[in-house]
Scaffold this active site. Structure first.
Site, short mmCIF file in Angstrom:
data_model
loop_
_atom_site.label_atom_id
_atom_site.label_comp_id
_atom_site.label_asym_id
_atom_site.label_seq_id
_atom_site.Cartn_x
_atom_site.Cartn_y
_atom_site.Cartn_z
N ASP A 238 0.94 -1.33 0.01
CA ASP A 238 0.02 -0.10 0.03
C ASP A 238 0.91 1.48 -0.19
O ASP A 238 1.93 1.40 0.83
CB ASP A 238 -0.92 -0.20 1.26
CG ASP A 238 -2.11 1.02 1.22
OD1 ASP A 238 -3.27 0.61 0.98
OD2 ASP A 238 -1.92 2.22 1.07
N ILE A 239 0.35 2.21 -0.87
CA ILE A 239 1.41 3.48 -0.86
C ILE A 239 1.28 4.32 0.20
O ILE A 239 2.49 5.01 0.71
CB ILE A 239 1.00 4.14 -2.18
CG1 ILE A 239 2.23 4.90 -2.70
CG2 ILE A 239 -0.47 4.96 -1.93
CD1 ILE A 239 1.75 5.70 -4.21
N ASN B 206 -12.93 -3.14 2.47
CA ASN B 206 -13.99 -2.15 2.56
C ASN B 206 -14.91 -2.29 1.40
O ASN B 206 -14.46 -2.33 0.20
CB ASN B 206 -13.10 -0.81 2.64
CG ASN B 206 -12.43 -0.64 3.56
OD1 ASN B 206 -12.60 -1.26 4.95
ND2 ASN B 206 -11.23 -0.27 3.66
N GLU C 21 -12.46 3.34 -1.30
CA GLU C 21 -12.25 4.31 -2.24
C GLU C 21 -11.75 3.93 -3.66
O GLU C 21 -12.22 4.45 -4.66
CB GLU C 21 -11.06 4.81 -1.59
CG GLU C 21 -11.50 5.84 -0.30
CD GLU C 21 -10.39 6.58 0.41
OE1 GLU C 21 -9.22 6.58 -0.02
OE2 GLU C 21 -10.85 7.00 1.48
N VAL C 22 -11.00 2.98 -3.67
CA VAL C 22 -10.51 2.30 -5.07
C VAL C 22 -11.61 1.20 -5.59
O VAL C 22 -11.63 0.34 -4.92
CB VAL C 22 -9.22 1.83 -5.25
CG1 VAL C 22 -8.74 1.12 -6.56
CG2 VAL C 22 -8.23 2.83 -4.65
N HIS D 169 -10.15 -5.16 -3.31
CA HIS D 169 -8.81 -5.49 -2.57
C HIS D 169 -8.91 -5.76 -1.31
O HIS D 169 -10.16 -5.35 -0.50
CB HIS D 169 -7.92 -4.06 -2.82
CG HIS D 169 -8.63 -2.94 -2.47
ND1 HIS D 169 -9.56 -2.07 -3.10
CD2 HIS D 169 -8.56 -1.86 -1.34
CE1 HIS D 169 -10.04 -0.97 -2.46
NE2 HIS D 169 -9.54 -1.08 -1.36
N HIS E 93 -6.80 -5.66 2.38
CA HIS E 93 -5.82 -4.94 3.13
C HIS E 93 -5.22 -6.13 4.14
O HIS E 93 -5.97 -6.62 4.77
CB HIS E 93 -6.14 -3.81 3.94
CG HIS E 93 -6.88 -2.70 3.37
ND1 HIS E 93 -6.16 -1.49 3.08
CD2 HIS E 93 -8.20 -2.50 2.90
CE1 HIS E 93 -6.97 -0.46 2.24
NE2 HIS E 93 -8.16 -1.34 2.09
P1 AMP Z 1 -9.81 1.59 0.32
O1 AMP Z 1 -10.37 2.82 1.01
O2 AMP Z 1 -10.19 0.14 0.95
O3 AMP Z 1 -10.45 1.52 -1.07
O4 AMP Z 1 -8.28 1.51 0.20
C1 AMP Z 1 -7.94 1.92 -0.95
C2 AMP Z 1 -6.07 1.93 -0.56
O5 AMP Z 1 -5.37 2.18 -1.74
C3 AMP Z 1 -5.54 2.70 0.28
O6 AMP Z 1 -4.92 2.17 1.66
C4 AMP Z 1 -4.61 3.64 -0.26
O7 AMP Z 1 -3.35 4.09 0.37
C5 AMP Z 1 -4.24 2.66 -1.42
N1 AMP Z 1 -3.55 3.21 -2.67
C6 AMP Z 1 -4.19 4.04 -3.52
N2 AMP Z 1 -3.19 4.47 -4.45
C7 AMP Z 1 -2.45 3.66 -4.50
C8 AMP Z 1 -1.18 3.15 -5.36
N3 AMP Z 1 -0.99 3.68 -6.39
N4 AMP Z 1 -0.43 2.07 -4.88
C9 AMP Z 1 -0.51 1.27 -3.69
N5 AMP Z 1 -1.60 1.67 -2.78
C10 AMP Z 1 -2.55 2.73 -3.28
#
Ligand code: AMP
Length: 119
Positions: free
Chosen positions: A33-34, A91, A99-100, A104, A106
């Site tokens: 995770d970034i 999530n 968010e993405v 995924h 975690h």
């Molecule tokens: P969520 O809120 O569950 O959708 O988590 C999205 C996660 O993606 C967050 O923990 C971010 O830090 C992570 N994230 C977003 N962009 C990147 C990226 N380019 N590389 C790695 N992790 C990312």
């Protein structure tokens, strides 16, 4: 919900965006995770297009489902967490605050994570 091909994880899968890949199998990619929320914070994603856990649960194959658990075990072995444990979270939607929009998990560990953390 239609899958959005422009999300950042789709770009990582197409190698259009960089990621620190830690493990991969036929159906799954795992990368750091970034913005890590713990010493170990890896994201586990299916390689095919699934927006979220509901989509994956309903539409993925048995092999894809099994591969997620194969990845969990690979990370437990890689980070030597068999004795100390870890936390695996996904999530989804309004209450989960995803968010993405590519499924995924975690994978968190390497320290005491407390009773529960906000990620
Ligand atoms: P969520 O809120 O569950 O959708 O988590 C999205 C996660 O993606 C967050 O923990 C971010 O830090 C992570 N994230 C977003 N962009 C990147 C990226 N380019 N590389 C790695 N992790 C990312």
């Amino acid at each position: 919900m239609a899958y959005n091909k422009n999300n950042i994880f789709a770009k990582i899968l197409r190698r259009e965006a960089d990621a620190e890949i830690v493990y991969e199998n036929d159906h799954v990619l795992c990368f750091n995770d970034i913005f890590p929320k713990s010493k170990i914070h890896v994201l586990i994603i299916p390689k095919n297009e699934y927006s979220n856990i509901y989509d994956f649960s309903k539409n993925s194959s048995i092999n894809e489902k099994e591969s997620i658990f194969v990845a969990f075990q690979a990370l437990i072995d890689l980070f030597k967490l068999d004795k100390k444990g870890c936390r695996i979270i996904t999530n989804h939607d309004v209450d989960g605050r995803q968010e993405v929009p590519h499924l995924h998990f975690h994978f968190l560990g390497g320290q005491d994570l407390g009773k529960m953390i906000n990620i």
